[in-house]
Design a protein around this motif. Sequence first.
Motif, PDB file in Angstrom:
ATOM      1  N   ASP A 115       0.762  -1.196  -0.365  1.00 40.24           N
ATOM      2  CA  ASP A 115       0.104   0.205  -0.003  1.00 40.24           C
ATOM      3  C   ASP A 115       0.702   1.162  -0.126  1.00 40.24           C
ATOM      4  N   ALA A 175      -8.733  11.394  -2.206  1.00 38.96           N
ATOM      5  CA  ALA A 175      -9.109   9.545  -2.242  1.00 38.96           C
ATOM      6  C   ALA A 175      -9.642   9.393  -3.657  1.00 38.96           C
ATOM      7  N   ARG A 176     -11.135  10.554  -4.404  1.00 37.88           N
ATOM      8  CA  ARG A 176     -12.011  10.584  -5.486  1.00 37.88           C
ATOM      9  C   ARG A 176     -10.945  10.609  -6.368  1.00 37.88           C
ATOM     10  N   GLU A 225      -9.319   7.660  -7.360  1.00 39.93           N
ATOM     11  CA  GLU A 225     -10.503   6.132  -7.611  1.00 39.93           C
ATOM     12  C   GLU A 225     -10.017   6.526  -9.021  1.00 39.93           C
ATOM     13  N   GLY A 281      -7.748   5.770 -11.345  1.00 41.95           N
ATOM     14  CA  GLY A 281      -7.664   4.067 -11.593  1.00 41.95           C
ATOM     15  C   GLY A 281      -7.396   3.285 -10.293  1.00 41.95           C
ATOM     16  N   ALA A 282      -7.012   3.654  -8.858  1.00 45.50           N
ATOM     17  CA  ALA A 282      -6.043   3.254  -7.881  1.00 45.50           C
ATOM     18  C   ALA A 282      -7.377   2.847  -6.355  1.00 45.50           C
ATOM     19  N   HIS A 283      -7.039   1.651  -6.010  1.00 42.53           N
ATOM     20  CA  HIS A 283      -7.804   1.398  -5.276  1.00 42.53           C
ATOM     21  C   HIS A 283      -7.860   1.778  -4.090  1.00 42.53           C
ATOM     22  N   VAL A 284      -8.938   3.133  -3.140  1.00 40.57           N
ATOM     23  CA  VAL A 284      -8.328   3.535  -1.783  1.00 40.57           C
ATOM     24  C   VAL A 284      -9.159   3.567  -1.135  1.00 40.57           C
ATOM     25  N   ARG A 285      -8.738   3.178   0.469  1.00 34.42           N
ATOM     26  CA  ARG A 285      -9.277   2.568   1.859  1.00 34.42           C
ATOM     27  C   ARG A 285      -8.831   4.301   3.001  1.00 34.42           C
ATOM     28  N   VAL A 337      -3.536   3.458  -0.492  1.00 34.64           N
ATOM     29  CA  VAL A 337      -3.462   3.385  -1.385  1.00 34.64           C
ATOM     30  C   VAL A 337      -2.778   2.347  -2.509  1.00 34.64           C
ATOM     31  N   HIS A 338      -4.126   1.534  -3.172  1.00 33.05           N
ATOM     32  CA  HIS A 338      -3.656   0.159  -3.826  1.00 33.05           C
ATOM     33  C   HIS A 338      -3.467   0.130  -5.259  1.00 33.05           C
ATOM     34  N   GLY A 339      -2.624  -0.521  -6.366  1.00 32.01           N
ATOM     35  CA  GLY A 339      -2.663  -0.172  -7.477  1.00 32.01           C
ATOM     36  C   GLY A 339      -2.465   0.877  -8.029  1.00 32.01           C
TER      37      GLY A 339
END
Length: 299
Positions: A220, A232-233, A236, A239-243, A252-254
């Motif tokens: 991450d 965060a928006r 996303e 193309g990222a995945h955000v938690r 942030v993943h990806g």
Amino acid sequence: MIQLSGLTKRYGDKVAVDDLSFTVPPGLVTGFLGPNGAGKTTAMRMILGLDVPTAGTATVNGRAHHELVRPLRVIGSMLDARAVHPQRTAYKHLLYLAQTNGLPVSRVHEVLDVVGLSEAAGRKAGGFSLGMSQRLGIAAALLGDPPVLLLDEPVNGLDPEGVLWIRTLMRGLAAEGRTVLVSSHLMSEVALTADRLVIIGKGRLIAQGEIGEFTGTGADVVVRTPDAAAFARRLELSGAHVRPGGGDELLVHGMSAPDVGRLAAAEGVTLYELTTRHASLEEAFMELTRDAVEYGSAR
């Protein structure tokens, strides 16, 4: 080299090891991992000829263990450090092993010195602490100066100095070109010692490879910014995945850290932190074996 090919062991209806195939190459420390009941000890016993496979083969440098004339000169092992007659001294225990394998008495003194038990050589093994028993077991494994080592939970009972010692020893033996297979439940120690991993569950191979393949996946990027929700928006949309990580933190993943940084610069977003957090070996292990845990605790 240790090589398993289709290795299988059944006890009645119970399949302890199920069509297990992998190779342990020389020059590396290979961690052998799995949940309780995974079949690790049974597989190691078959490598050492202590259990007979139901099917398949286990060879050491191309030969089955029972074919080795002087086995301690080929493979040294420790499965149970307490498996020593309690009335035997450390010296006598090693001397008897040396005599059965045509090894000189001088080698007994050498390995006692290597493991730090020279001063305890005349003491009976039954009075040893767990840590001292581990050192004696390792001395027995090293006795024949073998090219292959197989160790089950070698750091159990060792103090911090002992743990560092066995870690350095194993890595040094691998650096000499020896084959080292070590089983352990201590993920943090395996992460510091092993070069590659073999992970099994319910007797079957789950995964194997270089240790970086396990700890390098699932990384991450940790971002801290006062504009967390808006950024965060934007991440996303890219193309990222955000938690959410709590407060002003995002996970942030990806997307790599440099790409996150470039996006933040382009958007004029202030960053308090931008780091990469890799998955720990423990996290990777738990994820890989979550469907292979036979004896799990209640949650």
